[in-house]
Design an enzyme around this catalytic site. Structure first.
Site, PDB file in Angstrom:
ATOM      1  N   ARG A 262     100.072  34.391 -29.305  1.00 39.82           N
ATOM      2  CA  ARG A 262      99.051  34.144 -30.335  1.00 39.82           C
ATOM      3  C   ARG A 262      99.546  33.121 -31.355  1.00 39.82           C
ATOM      4  NH1 ARG A 262      97.351  33.749 -35.614  1.00 39.82           N
ATOM      5  NH2 ARG A 262      98.963  35.281 -36.145  1.00 39.82           N
ATOM      6  N   ASP A 263     100.467  33.501 -32.225  1.00 33.20           N
ATOM      7  CA  ASP A 263     100.899  32.558 -33.256  1.00 33.20           C
ATOM      8  C   ASP A 263     101.583  31.352 -32.625  1.00 33.20           C
ATOM      9  OD1 ASP A 263     100.838  32.013 -36.030  1.00 33.20           O
ATOM     10  OD2 ASP A 263     102.954  32.503 -36.234  1.00 33.20           O
TER      11      ASP A 263
ATOM     12  N   HIS B 272     107.947  37.975 -40.977  1.00 39.08           N
ATOM     13  CA  HIS B 272     107.427  36.896 -40.120  1.00 39.08           C
ATOM     14  C   HIS B 272     107.937  35.572 -40.690  1.00 39.08           C
ATOM     15  CE1 HIS B 272     104.147  35.011 -37.608  1.00 39.08           C
ATOM     16  NE2 HIS B 272     104.274  34.063 -38.522  1.00 39.08           N
TER      17      HIS B 272
ATOM     18  N   HIS C 125     109.097  31.400 -40.213  1.00 40.74           N
ATOM     19  CA  HIS C 125     109.043  30.130 -39.485  1.00 40.74           C
ATOM     20  C   HIS C 125     110.300  29.344 -39.835  1.00 40.74           C
ATOM     21  CE1 HIS C 125     104.853  30.008 -37.848  1.00 40.74           C
ATOM     22  NE2 HIS C 125     104.767  31.057 -38.642  1.00 40.74           N
TER      23      HIS C 125
ATOM     24  N   CYS D 104     100.798  26.412 -37.559  1.00 40.33           N
ATOM     25  CA  CYS D 104      99.584  26.948 -38.175  1.00 40.33           C
ATOM     26  C   CYS D 104      98.580  25.819 -38.273  1.00 40.33           C
ATOM     27  CB  CYS D 104      99.877  27.526 -39.556  1.00 40.33           C
ATOM     28  SG  CYS D 104      98.373  27.991 -40.459  1.00 40.33           S
TER      29      CYS D 104
ATOM     30  N   ASN E 168     107.683  29.549 -35.074  1.00 36.54           N
ATOM     31  CA  ASN E 168     108.300  30.822 -35.449  1.00 36.54           C
ATOM     32  C   ASN E 168     109.788  30.772 -35.156  1.00 36.54           C
ATOM     33  OD1 ASN E 168     105.357  31.520 -34.173  1.00 36.54           O
ATOM     34  ND2 ASN E 168     105.825  32.826 -35.907  1.00 36.54           N
TER      35      ASN E 168
END
Lengths: 303, 303
Positions: free
Chosen positions: B13-14, B205, B207, B238, B247
């Protein structure tokens, strides 16, 4: 957390020694001057070793001759025996560094003899430096792992540090030459050396090979290590270790420390500028990230 | 140090949501199956949002329909309102995640409204999830800084977390969406949220935009955060933040944790293999470092 840590800028020596692109003496001097302009006050500028072994450092004397003086900047030169020390002294270095390697196999390749045998060269350098009243440091390579032998016992690193300190030394650096350390290793190994040699000044040298370099720097600072090596742009490598990558990037390290309110004296914009200039000299992108991502928060826009 | 931490694999997903290269449903399903084979047990598999806003996630139902079941793996779907939740529930997700953004300007761009207004969508999702007895998590984006507003006060992050928790939530993630955090920020902000919401399960979370991502993960683990997001290969970004990068890489994170004797259940060789396969799908090198450097110590050679 400490209010400040000292950074040793190693791009001119550890950064360039493995560089395939020829870098001229003038360019090296410009790099050092740019590092000084960015705030560096201790700089590893060159090594006085056999130019057949490390061709990029063949112009050691010429680099030193061109550097500005009486500016509060300490110029570190690497010397591996009494003859190298004599060259370094004559050239005008203000500090001398000697490299021991913790594992015998890597020591054989890097220094030409097993670890303990290479203490003889250090004994020469240490004695000559004491006579010349020159500050000294030892770097213990492969302190966190060896590319040939694998794990290096903590006790071995402590033994090498103690044997080196027997000759008198102002500072001991533990180097993760091949970039395998975790923060837990950093905490454990610096604590062990500190316990064996109370009061010794400790310095950390990390390579960002497996993405743990900046984490290791954070762990070292939190463990009380007051001196960190880094290179502008994160350039570097080791001619005698397979798949070695660059030092931790000065600008990325300073960004983190700034956000933690830990002073270094390094100006981020100037460091980014120097690293960007260095990319042009070497002819490829460097691994540092801050220059591409940008400083946060961004400098205030002028309307 | 904890004996283990939980990793949420977010590459499907991300990791993929910002990917320009089209990735087929079959390839997404293979990525998820490879993550499972590598040991992932919580996976952010897709989002149930407007496909015009995030085209890469348009096949959410088809991805879920193709996943293996009754294997102990939790599939997390993102939903931003009641309608998204209904889709997620029908598709068979086992957990739902909702994203709030701590700063109003970024929230407007990412979620279409200022932060506090977007609590209405969360209220819908939280209520529907309670009815369905489905576990929930909130991710608070820009918890460490905003690309448009700059610094985000700690108090603001705490306020958003508390307002979100008023609706009931099983886990709160603080996200460094644009990769600006330092370890000190991590320690401070997780402590503040933990103090305001004692007993809440915390998740981090990060990055790796300014080379601090793995250092922040280390700081989070040391601060007691039990759940970390990461993506195979470090892919990601993003669509609504400028210069956002991937990430933190799963394999680099797990390497560090393994060296610290912190278990994750992830097999490094399998994770490296999946990340390498992913490079072929996306058509470029990913930012993870372990696959290129190699696991240390190397697996024993068979003579």
């Amino acid at each position: 957390m400490p209010s400040q840590v000292e950074i040793v800028e190693v791009s001119p020596r550890d950064g360039l020694q493995n560089e395939a692109t020829p870098v001229s003496t003038e360019q090296k001097v410009e790099l050092i001057n740019r590092a000084i302009a960015a705030g560096a006050r201790r700089i590893e500028v060159t090594s006085f070793v056999n130019p057949k072994r490390v061709p990029q450092m063949a112009d050691a004397e010429a680099v030193l001759a061109a550097l500005p003086r009486n500016n509060g900047v300490s110029y570190i030169g690497l010397a591996m025996n009494g003859r190298g020390f004599d060259r370094a002294l004559a050239a005008g270095v203000t500090e001398v560094n000697y490299v021991l390697v913790a594992s015998d196999t890597f020591s054989q390749r890097n220094n030409g003899a097993p670890t303990i045998e290479t203490l003889a060269g250090w004994a020469e350098v240490a004695a000559a430096a004491q006579t010349a009243k020159m500050p000294t440091s030892i770097t213990i390579g492969a302190s966190f792992g060896c590319p040939f032998e694998g794990e290096v016992p903590v006790g071995r690193v402590v033994e090498v540090a103690k044997r080196a300190a027997d000759h008198g030394v102002d500072e001991i650096a533990l180097a993760d030459t091949i970039g395998v350390a975790s923060p837990a290793d950093v905490v454990e190994r610096f604590a062990a050396v500190s316990a064996a040699l109370p009061g010794i000044r400790l310095r950390a040298h990390f390579h960002n090979t497996r993405n743990t370099g900046i984490a290791n720097a954070y762990a070292a600072v939190m463990a009380g290590v007051g001196v960190l090596d880094s290179s502008l742009g994160g350039i570097g490598g080791c001619p005698f270790a397979p798949a070695a990558t660059g030092n931790i990037p000065t600008e990325d390290l300073v960004y983190m420390l700034n956000r933690m309110k830990i002073g270094t004296g390094v100006d981020l914009a100037a460091a980014i500028g120097a690293a960007s200039w260095l990319e042009g000299i070497i002819g490829r992108r460097n691994p540092a990230m801050l220059g591409r991502a940008g400083i946060f928060p961004p400098p205030t826009n002028i309307q």
